[in-house]
Write an enzyme that holds these catalytic residues in place. Structure first.
Site, PDB file in Angstrom:
ATOM      1  N   ASP A 209       3.610   3.629   3.092  1.00 23.91           N
ATOM      2  CA  ASP A 209       3.748   2.874   4.341  1.00 23.91           C
ATOM      3  C   ASP A 209       3.454   3.799   5.510  1.00 23.91           C
ATOM      4  O   ASP A 209       3.914   4.944   5.524  1.00 23.91           O
ATOM      5  CB  ASP A 209       5.158   2.281   4.495  1.00 23.91           C
ATOM      6  CG  ASP A 209       5.197   1.310   5.653  1.00 23.91           C
ATOM      7  OD1 ASP A 209       4.780   0.157   5.443  1.00 23.91           O
ATOM      8  OD2 ASP A 209       5.583   1.708   6.764  1.00 23.91           O
TER       9      ASP A 209
HETATM   10  N1  LIG Z   1      -9.142   2.330   7.476  1.00 28.72           N
HETATM   11  C1  LIG Z   1      -8.023   2.715   8.135  1.00 28.72           C
HETATM   12  N2  LIG Z   1      -6.865   2.046   7.903  1.00 28.72           N
HETATM   13  C2  LIG Z   1      -5.781   2.491   8.573  1.00 28.72           C
HETATM   14  C3  LIG Z   1      -5.805   3.560   9.486  1.00 28.72           C
HETATM   15  N3  LIG Z   1      -4.534   3.718   9.962  1.00 28.72           N
HETATM   16  C4  LIG Z   1      -3.753   2.795   9.369  1.00 28.72           C
HETATM   17  N4  LIG Z   1      -4.506   2.078   8.514  1.00 28.72           N
HETATM   18  C5  LIG Z   1      -4.049   0.995   7.644  1.00 28.72           C
HETATM   19  O1  LIG Z   1      -3.010   0.289   8.293  1.00 28.72           O
HETATM   20  C6  LIG Z   1      -2.174  -0.259   7.302  1.00 28.72           C
HETATM   21  C7  LIG Z   1      -0.741   0.154   7.630  1.00 28.72           C
HETATM   22  O2  LIG Z   1       0.104  -0.876   7.233  1.00 28.72           O
HETATM   23  P1  LIG Z   1       1.066  -0.704   5.971  1.00 28.72           P
HETATM   24  O3  LIG Z   1       2.200  -1.639   6.152  1.00 28.72           O
HETATM   25  O4  LIG Z   1       1.345   0.723   5.694  1.00 28.72           O
HETATM   26  O5  LIG Z   1       0.183  -1.209   4.717  1.00 28.72           O
HETATM   27  P2  LIG Z   1      -0.449  -2.646   4.517  1.00 28.72           P
HETATM   28  O6  LIG Z   1      -1.885  -2.607   4.923  1.00 28.72           O
HETATM   29  O7  LIG Z   1       0.396  -3.691   5.153  1.00 28.72           O
HETATM   30  O8  LIG Z   1      -0.451  -2.815   2.951  1.00 28.72           O
HETATM   31  P3  LIG Z   1       0.835  -2.767   1.999  1.00 28.72           P
HETATM   32  O9  LIG Z   1       0.890  -1.372   1.452  1.00 28.72           O
HETATM   33  O10 LIG Z   1       0.511  -3.790   0.938  1.00 28.72           O
HETATM   34  O11 LIG Z   1       2.041  -3.111   2.831  1.00 28.72           O
HETATM   35  C8  LIG Z   1      -2.605   0.311   5.954  1.00 28.72           C
HETATM   36  O12 LIG Z   1      -3.425  -0.616   5.276  1.00 28.72           O
HETATM   37  C9  LIG Z   1      -3.416   1.517   6.368  1.00 28.72           C
HETATM   38  O13 LIG Z   1      -4.401   1.853   5.400  1.00 28.72           O
HETATM   39  C10 LIG Z   1      -7.056   4.229   9.695  1.00 28.72           C
HETATM   40  O14 LIG Z   1      -7.185   5.185  10.474  1.00 28.72           O
HETATM   41  N5  LIG Z   1      -8.112   3.778   8.991  1.00 28.72           N
END
Ligand SMILES: Nc1nc2c(ncn2[C@@H]2O[C@H](COP(=O)(O)OP(=O)(O)OP(=O)(O)O)[C@@H](O)[C@H]2O)c(=O)[nH]1
Length: 210
Positions: A78
């Site tokens: 996360d």
């Molecule tokens: N491509 C990319 N994605 C980013 C970056 N910073 C954050 N993210 C994405 O932002 C999201 C952060 O939200 P989280 O709650 O950690 O994860 P999520 O996408 O909701 O997916 P889950 O793990 O299923 O909860 C993640 O998918 C990260 O990969 C970046 O610099 N580049």
């Protein structure tokens, strides 16, 4: 043979693992992050940003571990942005994303990604659910965006899908003036930290290369 089970719907985390030669099995953790944080903080008080990210990573890994079976190490992650004491996940709206960028521009924040690894393998003593976790943090220096750049970036809708309303590897790239620490961690998964966590379970990351 040990395999990695990624408890995440993040396309960026999957792409990061694939680019590093690892083809994980992917399960949606189906975790209500707000509910997990609220119930944890009700019991333990306000969490430091690093602990909040680790708490959510653990909840995701444990949710998938409870319903998965096989020779897997289950990884939950996360990511949250910390900026001047405030923590930010994904923006609630385009207006929220624009407002955040007006605060972020020219400043330095920290992108914290919690990582939690659960061993569900039946072939090891640790397979009784042994687990370890840690949070990696990367300092992020944001450029001085103009109002027009903020409006244009928000209009791409990319900021709405990512923690901290920015990416380092997408449309947001020009707006990250510099990083201190692991850049994969900003994308959502620290490969050096994963290597260390795997080693704690006696697994070399090279063992996972496809
Ligand atoms: N491509 C990319 N994605 C980013 C970056 N910073 C954050 N993210 C994405 O932002 C999201 C952060 O939200 P989280 O709650 O950690 O994860 P999520 O996408 O909701 O997916 P889950 O793990 O299923 O909860 C993640 O998918 C990260 O990969 C970046 O610099 N580049």
């Amino acid at each position: 043979m040990t395999r990695l089970l990624l408890a995440s719907t993040s396309p960026a985390r999957l792409a990061t693992l694939r680019s590093a030669g690892i083809e994980p099995v992917v399960h949606d953790p189906e975790v209500d992050e707000e509910q997990v944080l609220a119930s944890t903080e009700a019991r333990f008080g306000k969490l430091a940003p690093e602990d909040a990210a680790l708490t959510l990573a653990r909840a995701k890994a444990e949710a998938v571990s409870a319903r998965a079976a096989g020779e897997f190490l289950v990884l939950g992650c996360d990511s949250i942005l910390e900026l001047e004491g405030q923590i930010y996940g994904k923006p609630a709206s385009a207006a929220d994303a624009a407002s955040r960028w007006r605060t972020m521009r020219g400043r330095t924040g920290a992108l914290h990604t919690g990582h939690w690894l659960v061993d569900i393998r039946s072939t090891t003593a640790a397979g009784t659910g042994g687990a370890i976790g840690s949070t990696a943090s990367t300092r992020v220096h944001f450029a001085e965006l103009t109002d027009a750049e903020i409006d244009a970036y928000v209009a791409t809708e990319e900021p709405l899908r990512v923690a901290g309303a920015f990416t380092v590897d997408g449309y947001g790239g020009p707006f990250v003036a510099g990083l201190e620490g692991d850049h994969h961690n900003v994308v959502g998964l620290s490969l050096p930290l994963l290597r260390n966590l795997l080693a704690d379970f006696g697994v070399a990351i090279t063992d996972l290369w496809r």
